[in-house]
Design an enzyme around this catalytic site. Sequence first.
Site, short mmCIF file in Angstrom:
data_model
loop_
_atom_site.label_atom_id
_atom_site.label_comp_id
_atom_site.label_asym_id
_atom_site.label_seq_id
_atom_site.Cartn_x
_atom_site.Cartn_y
_atom_site.Cartn_z
N SER A 115 17.81 -78.46 -53.58
CA SER A 115 18.79 -79.41 -53.63
C SER A 115 18.83 -79.75 -52.17
CB SER A 115 20.26 -78.68 -53.87
OG SER A 115 21.17 -79.84 -53.13
N HIS A 118 16.39 -82.09 -56.27
CA HIS A 118 17.58 -82.39 -56.64
C HIS A 118 18.31 -83.09 -55.52
CE1 HIS A 118 20.95 -81.24 -59.44
NE2 HIS A 118 21.90 -81.04 -58.17
N ASP A 124 22.09 -84.46 -54.84
CA ASP A 124 23.74 -84.35 -54.83
C ASP A 124 24.44 -85.40 -54.18
OD1 ASP A 124 23.93 -81.75 -56.45
OD2 ASP A 124 23.05 -80.70 -54.44
N MET A 168 28.22 -86.93 -53.80
CA MET A 168 29.48 -86.52 -53.95
C MET A 168 30.58 -87.90 -53.50
SD MET A 168 29.20 -82.84 -52.53
CE MET A 168 27.99 -81.73 -53.34
N HIS A 171 22.12 -85.93 -59.23
CA HIS A 171 23.40 -85.22 -59.94
C HIS A 171 24.43 -85.96 -59.13
CE1 HIS A 171 25.76 -81.13 -59.96
NE2 HIS A 171 26.58 -81.97 -60.67
N MET A 199 28.34 -86.47 -58.91
CA MET A 199 29.58 -85.72 -58.60
C MET A 199 30.62 -86.71 -58.03
SD MET A 199 28.32 -82.07 -57.06
CE MET A 199 26.91 -82.87 -56.74
N MET A 221 26.94 -75.76 -64.20
CA MET A 221 27.54 -75.50 -63.06
C MET A 221 27.66 -73.97 -62.80
SD MET A 221 27.27 -78.28 -61.35
CE MET A 221 27.60 -77.47 -59.75
N ASP A 234 23.06 -74.99 -61.97
CA ASP A 234 23.15 -75.45 -60.40
C ASP A 234 24.26 -74.64 -59.66
OD1 ASP A 234 23.33 -76.97 -58.30
OD2 ASP A 234 23.87 -78.82 -59.28
C1 DX5 Z 1 26.90 -78.20 -55.73
C2 DX5 Z 1 25.91 -78.96 -55.53
C3 DX5 Z 1 24.44 -77.89 -55.78
C4 DX5 Z 1 24.35 -77.07 -54.42
C5 DX5 Z 1 23.71 -75.93 -54.77
O1 DX5 Z 1 28.10 -78.96 -55.70
O2 DX5 Z 1 25.91 -79.37 -56.85
O3 DX5 Z 1 23.45 -78.52 -56.15
O4 DX5 Z 1 23.74 -77.99 -53.65
O5 DX5 Z 1 23.56 -75.06 -53.52
P1 DX5 Z 1 23.24 -73.86 -53.35
O6 DX5 Z 1 21.89 -73.39 -54.06
O7 DX5 Z 1 23.43 -73.39 -52.02
O8 DX5 Z 1 24.75 -72.99 -54.19
ZN ZN Z 2 23.69 -80.35 -57.99
#
Ligand code: DX5
Ligand code: ZN
Length: 231
Positions: free
Chosen positions: A12, A37, A39, A41, A70, A72, A141, A176
């Site tokens: 990620s 990956h 993320d 948000m 991904h 969010m 998750m 994840d």
């Molecule tokens: C959390 C994200 C993950 C996160 C994982 O909201 O969706 O992808 O970056 O990070 P680690 O591996 O540090 O938990």
């Molecule tokens: Zn993620």
Amino acid sequence: MSIDRTIKIAPSILSADFADFGREIQAIEAQGADWVHVDVMDGHFVPNLTFGPPAVKAFRKHVKSVMDVHLMIAPVDPFIDAYADAGADILTAHVEAGPHIHRTLQAIRAAGMKAGVAINPGTPAEAVEHLLDLTDLVCVMTVNPGFGGQKFIDMSAKVRRLRTMIGDRPVHIEIDGGIDPGTAPLMADAGADVLVAGSAVFRGGSADNPGVYGDNIRSIRAAAETAAKAA
Ligand code: DX5
Ligand code: ZN
């Protein structure tokens, strides 16, 4: 149709240097990442804010493997075309992000991407039971989404249940949150094939010192593969 169920490591870039995404992506791919990956948000569905379609489009130029986006965010549907245009290979939406996840998954596929559905730790496997023919990936998750570096929440029982529900369907199980060489075997043993890892991949390395990323990726993969073979 069968799919590749061997272990895939998806770093990620939430844990990358935000001022240097291009080189960071090149570094993790050169060091053995299978997927990248991303993320996204929105500060609304989750209490943190990252980047949107123009940034993801810029990442695409550097991603030679699979760009796994991904989301969010809520709502999702107004942004699906923007992420198709940005070049996402897989677009994952949360089942908790709105009332019409079935429609969202149809729209993601109609826009030419693979469709993923993510479930928070508090959401049961059954929430995706009627979506399995519409999806290419279920993301389980193992932290509450929003931040990297959080403590792993064991979802082994949920992953096993999902693995049985999926049967022969060509659907990946992605994990994840909180994945490292200690937690990866639990998830591989339960039936996951895609392991997202942020802090455990980027820890200790940099684009100038990328060998550490390679060591970290190999450690997670080796731990997971041993468990997957034994399962
Ligand atoms: C959390 C994200 C993950 C996160 C994982 O909201 O969706 O992808 O970056 O990070 P680690 O591996 O540090 O938990
Ligand atoms: Zn993620």
